[in-house]
Structure formats: structure tokens, C-alpha cells
Design a protein around this motif. Sequence first.
Motif, PDB file in Angstrom:
ATOM      1  N   LEU A  55       9.664  51.802  50.965  1.00 46.67           N
ATOM      2  CA  LEU A  55      11.086  51.645  50.660  1.00 46.67           C
ATOM      3  C   LEU A  55      11.318  50.563  49.607  1.00 46.67           C
ATOM      4  O   LEU A  55      12.352  50.549  48.943  1.00 46.67           O
ATOM      5  CB  LEU A  55      11.870  51.343  51.929  1.00 46.67           C
ATOM      6  N   VAL A  56      10.371  49.654  49.474  1.00 42.49           N
ATOM      7  CA  VAL A  56      10.351  48.681  48.390  1.00 42.49           C
ATOM      8  C   VAL A  56       8.925  48.648  47.852  1.00 42.49           C
ATOM      9  O   VAL A  56       7.985  49.046  48.525  1.00 42.49           O
ATOM     10  CB  VAL A  56      10.799  47.256  48.839  1.00 42.49           C
ATOM     11  N   ARG A  57       8.780  48.167  46.622  1.00 41.08           N
ATOM     12  CA  ARG A  57       7.431  48.050  46.055  1.00 41.08           C
ATOM     13  C   ARG A  57       7.320  46.731  45.303  1.00 41.08           C
ATOM     14  O   ARG A  57       8.299  46.226  44.739  1.00 41.08           O
ATOM     15  CB  ARG A  57       7.106  49.224  45.155  1.00 41.08           C
ATOM     16  N   ALA A  58       6.092  46.216  45.311  1.00 37.34           N
ATOM     17  CA  ALA A  58       5.795  45.006  44.557  1.00 37.34           C
ATOM     18  C   ALA A  58       5.712  45.384  43.084  1.00 37.34           C
ATOM     19  O   ALA A  58       5.057  46.355  42.727  1.00 37.34           O
ATOM     20  CB  ALA A  58       4.480  44.406  45.030  1.00 37.34           C
ATOM     21  N   VAL A  59       6.406  44.623  42.234  1.00 41.15           N
ATOM     22  CA  VAL A  59       6.370  44.917  40.802  1.00 41.15           C
ATOM     23  C   VAL A  59       5.531  43.899  40.035  1.00 41.15           C
ATOM     24  O   VAL A  59       5.018  44.216  38.967  1.00 41.15           O
ATOM     25  CB  VAL A  59       7.784  45.018  40.190  1.00 41.15           C
ATOM     26  N   ARG A  60       5.390  42.686  40.562  1.00 48.06           N
ATOM     27  CA  ARG A  60       4.542  41.688  39.917  1.00 48.06           C
ATOM     28  C   ARG A  60       4.385  40.495  40.858  1.00 48.06           C
ATOM     29  O   ARG A  60       5.120  40.330  41.817  1.00 48.06           O
ATOM     30  CB  ARG A  60       5.122  41.255  38.582  1.00 48.06           C
ATOM     31  N   THR A  61       3.426  39.674  40.514  1.00 41.65           N
ATOM     32  CA  THR A  61       3.217  38.419  41.215  1.00 41.65           C
ATOM     33  C   THR A  61       3.398  37.303  40.202  1.00 41.65           C
ATOM     34  O   THR A  61       2.888  37.394  39.079  1.00 41.65           O
ATOM     35  CB  THR A  61       1.818  38.369  41.849  1.00 41.65           C
ATOM     36  N   GLU A  62       4.152  36.269  40.588  1.00 43.68           N
ATOM     37  CA  GLU A  62       4.434  35.143  39.706  1.00 43.68           C
ATOM     38  C   GLU A  62       3.876  33.871  40.328  1.00 43.68           C
ATOM     39  O   GLU A  62       3.804  33.753  41.546  1.00 43.68           O
ATOM     40  CB  GLU A  62       5.946  34.955  39.533  1.00 43.68           C
ATOM     41  N   THR A  71       5.464  37.254  45.283  1.00 37.59           N
ATOM     42  CA  THR A  71       5.520  38.653  44.890  1.00 37.59           C
ATOM     43  C   THR A  71       6.966  39.061  44.693  1.00 37.59           C
ATOM     44  O   THR A  71       7.818  38.774  45.538  1.00 37.59           O
ATOM     45  CB  THR A  71       4.864  39.540  45.969  1.00 37.59           C
ATOM     46  N   VAL A  72       7.225  39.726  43.586  1.00 42.46           N
ATOM     47  CA  VAL A  72       8.566  40.217  43.271  1.00 42.46           C
ATOM     48  C   VAL A  72       8.629  41.688  43.680  1.00 42.46           C
ATOM     49  O   VAL A  72       7.735  42.470  43.344  1.00 42.46           O
ATOM     50  CB  VAL A  72       8.875  40.058  41.758  1.00 42.46           C
ATOM     51  N   TYR A  73       9.676  42.042  44.411  1.00 44.03           N
ATOM     52  CA  TYR A  73       9.851  43.396  44.937  1.00 44.03           C
ATOM     53  C   TYR A  73      11.075  44.059  44.324  1.00 44.03           C
ATOM     54  O   TYR A  73      12.031  43.387  43.949  1.00 44.03           O
ATOM     55  CB  TYR A  73      10.042  43.367  46.457  1.00 44.03           C
ATOM     56  N   GLU A  74      11.037  45.383  44.293  1.00 44.05           N
ATOM     57  CA  GLU A  74      12.209  46.167  43.911  1.00 44.05           C
ATOM     58  C   GLU A  74      12.360  47.309  44.899  1.00 44.05           C
ATOM     59  O   GLU A  74      11.405  47.720  45.558  1.00 44.05           O
ATOM     60  CB  GLU A  74      12.093  46.697  42.480  1.00 44.05           C
TER      61      GLU A  74
END
Length: 181
Positions: A55-62, A71-74
Motif C-alpha cells: 500500500l506504500v513503497r520505499a522510494v529512497r533512503t536519505e 526511508t522515504v515512502y509514497e
Amino acid sequence: MNPTRLFVLSALAKGGAMYGHQIRRDARVDRAELWSDVRPGSLYGALHRLEDEGLVRAVRTEQAGRLPSRTVYEITDEGRRELGVLQAEAFEEVRFPPDPVDLALATVDGTDEATLRGHLSDRVRELEARLSRLDHLADRRWPDQTPADDLVVEHARLRLRAELEWHALVLDQLGKLGGRP
């Protein structure tokens, strides 16, 4: 209907990609615990479960400097569909969970009136404190506050006022409850 799932998915749908701490901060800034069952501490676990469900996915790690990585999610398309379902369920569900005070009140036979008055007065003080926090919240705008936010806070305030009115009625009729004088 799971309010935490609804909160996380709506935060990502509204605010775009975020990391967990941003969602948690938004919950604290919005004072979500005052008007919902959402607890900021439960958001990280919900975020991971939502990811496991697609239902959400990780788009990048900062990572900034020596700070821990984040981890940034969308929200995914499936997450948006789930958000719609959760919102519909929330509008359809009317909750008035039983309040333990009702059971206690129904079983007070033999309890002295001063003890009952003390317990009820303590509850009144707690309810008044909650109402005061909401009144203060209503007097101060927070970032991105909307007319819907105003209505949500007013709903919580009205519910607390109704509770205070009921407690005043009980305190007024305490002598009729059959407790000891």
C-alpha cells in the motif's frame, strides 16, 4: 476501520513522499491524539505493515551527516484504493464505545456518596482539562489547518461538553443512587 492506517495513507496522499518521522511529526502537530485513536508512536509499525501489503513503497533512503538513515515512502495506487475504502468505512462507522464509568455507576450500591463524588469530580477535572486543550488548539492555527480540521476539533469539543453535562447531571442526582450517606 483502522484509524492509524487511515492517517498514514491520507498523510502520504496529501503530503506526498515522506519518511516516518515526518508523518509522526504531522500527527503531533495536528494533535491527532486529541481527536482520534491515532497514537504517534504506532505510526512506524503501521508504515512497515502498509509497505509489506504493497500500500506504500520505499522510494529512497536519505542520510544527513551522522544522523541515522531514513526511508522515504509514497502511497501506491493500491494504497489510494485502500484509503478510499478506509474513508468510506470511517464515514459509515458510528462509534460510541461503552464507557467504564457506566458500569461503575450501575454497581455503586453501598459506596459512600463522598467517594463517588470524589471519583466523578476527578473525571470532571480530566474532561475539563481535555476540553481546555482543545479550546487552546482551536484558538491557535497549525500549519496547513483546513476548515475540515476546524470541524474535527469542534466535533471533539462538543462531545466533551456533552460528557461534562452528563457528569453534572450525575453529580446533581448522586444522592438518589442508593449509596451510603
